[in-house]
Write an enzyme that holds these catalytic residues in place. Structure first.
Site, mmCIF file in Angstrom:
data_model
loop_
_atom_site.group_PDB
_atom_site.id
_atom_site.type_symbol
_atom_site.label_atom_id
_atom_site.label_comp_id
_atom_site.label_asym_id
_atom_site.label_seq_id
_atom_site.Cartn_x
_atom_site.Cartn_y
_atom_site.Cartn_z
ATOM 1 C CG LEU A 27 11.498 75.907 46.696
ATOM 2 C CD1 LEU A 27 11.345 77.305 47.264
ATOM 3 C CD2 LEU A 27 10.270 75.066 47.002
ATOM 4 C CB CYS A 28 9.439 75.568 40.614
ATOM 5 S SG CYS A 28 9.110 75.841 38.881
ATOM 6 N N PRO A 29 12.553 76.008 39.423
ATOM 7 C CG PRO A 29 13.820 76.629 37.502
ATOM 8 C CD PRO A 29 13.385 77.113 38.895
ATOM 9 C CG ASP A 54 8.531 72.858 43.892
ATOM 10 O OD1 ASP A 54 7.742 73.624 44.478
ATOM 11 O OD2 ASP A 54 9.003 73.093 42.775
ATOM 12 C CG ASP A 60 7.022 72.610 37.603
ATOM 13 O OD1 ASP A 60 6.183 73.310 36.994
ATOM 14 O OD2 ASP A 60 7.719 73.039 38.539
#
Length: 93
Positions: A27-29, A54, A60
């Protein structure tokens, strides 16, 4: 690694190195951070193919490429629901 010719290399007849990175499940980041780290090892003109699932990656990766000076060549949804992002390294950072 594999090689591509033509369109992604500004229509060059020379091969372009292609590297793959699987960030599915992260998941981010983390997907962008791992891509950034991998891109530092590539040469200008090389391609990084990143698999990610994600939901934030849709935002992103384009943002990262715009800020970093690299080119997001494509983003295509795969059969498993993940997205394959093709990033061309355009800077030597």
């Amino acid at each position: 690694k594999s090689f591509l010719y033509g369109q992604l290399a500004n229509s060059s007849l020379f091969p372009v190195n292609e590297d793959k990175l699987d960030t599915r499940g992260l998941l981010c980041p983390l997907p962008v951070l791992k891509a950034r780290k991998r891109l530092t090892k590539l040469k200008t003109g090389d391609l990084l193919l990143v698999s990610a699932n994600d939901p934030a990656a849709w935002i992103d990766f384009p943002s990262y490429c715009q800020e970093s000076g690299n080119q997001l060549h494509s983003a295509k949804e795969q059969e498993d629901g993940s997205v394959l992002y093709v990033i061309k390294k355009c800077v030597t950072k």
